[in-house]
Design a protein around this motif. Structure first.
Motif: not given
Length: 250
Positions: A16-23, A234-242
């Motif tokens: 599950v992650f959240n990231a910018p649409l593009y750089p 500046f932007n950022y992305a976050l994710g968690v994996g199982f």
């Protein structure tokens, strides 16, 4: 850094992650990705770990030549106010050689210089389009026990440089898509930005691991800061994996 891993692993992975649409985009999107996985760690072929696939053309203690692939999800242009009415951004995949030089090696850590040169394509799964090339020199540091006795981590920093076609895919505004708020713009190649990535793996038990990733993108000074589609330095992305391993070799 010494590791003792099985040759084969098969199981399931949920991310599950959240990231910018593009750089340098102002908006982000969330994704949920449930997939089966297969990891193979052979002498000349590596699948599913540190990339989708790596063919080990040369693999010596301090020098490697690999073939690796990368990918990025598609994005709906209507989700970005500045791109409304423009074509959607398709699924992106990349392929190319990677030359790795070990800078340091201890029982607890490794530091590598990875020189990556990849061909970029985009696809809506009905056609494939050429999107130029990316050059990514990267410093990678891998270690253990950053937050606990049962974790391992990988820290990377990389500037990205791309050709005209890659920049045009993100930042070009053709005349037919121009508006008073979004004037026409001819994107050019060069510096795309820099990325700082930290991935942590926490081993819950022998067959279950949790991954936490964060990526910071720095775009100040990029070649196309004047594009109306370039919105944030500046932007950022976050994710968690199982990860759940159902089978592994001895």
């Amino acid at each position: 850094m010494k590791t003792d891993k099985p040759i084969w692993e098969i199981g399931a992975f949920l991310a599950v992650f959240n990231a910018p649409l593009y750089p340098a985009a102002a908006e982000s999107q969330g994704k949920v990705l449930p997939v089966p996985f297969v990891i193979y760690r052979g002498e000349r072929l590596r699948v599913g770990e540190d990339g989708i696939i790596k063919a080990m053309a040369v693999d010596k203690p301090r020098f490697k030549i690999d073939l690796s692939l990368g990918a990025a999800f598609n994005a709906n242009s209507d989700d970005a106010k500045v791109r409304e009415g423009m074509p959607d951004l398709d699924f992106i995949f990349e392929v190319g050689p990677e030359v790795s030089i070990m800078l340091s090696n201890t029982d607890a850590s490794e530091t590598w210089l990875n020189l990556q040169f990849r061909k970029v394509f985009s696809s809506d799964f009905s056609r494939i389009d050429d999107r130029g090339y990316i050059f990514q020199p990267e410093i990678s540091y891998q270690g253990k026990q950053l937050f606990s006795d049962n974790d391992s981590f990988k820290f990377t920093f990389a500037p990205l440089f791309a050709t005209n076609k890659t920049h045009q895919y993100f930042y070009q505004v053709d005349e037919k898509y121009s508006t008073t708020e979004r004037p026409a713009y001819d994107a050019k190649g060069g510096y795309l930005g820099s990325e700082l990535v930290l991935v942590n793996r926490f081993k819950v038990r022998h067959d279950i691991s949790i991954f936490v990733s964060s990526k910071l993108g720095f775009y100040k000074g990029a070649s196309n800061v004047d594009s109306p589609l370039f919105k944030k330095d500046f932007n950022y992305a976050l994710g968690v994996g199982f990860k759940w391993t159902l089978y592994q070799s001895n």
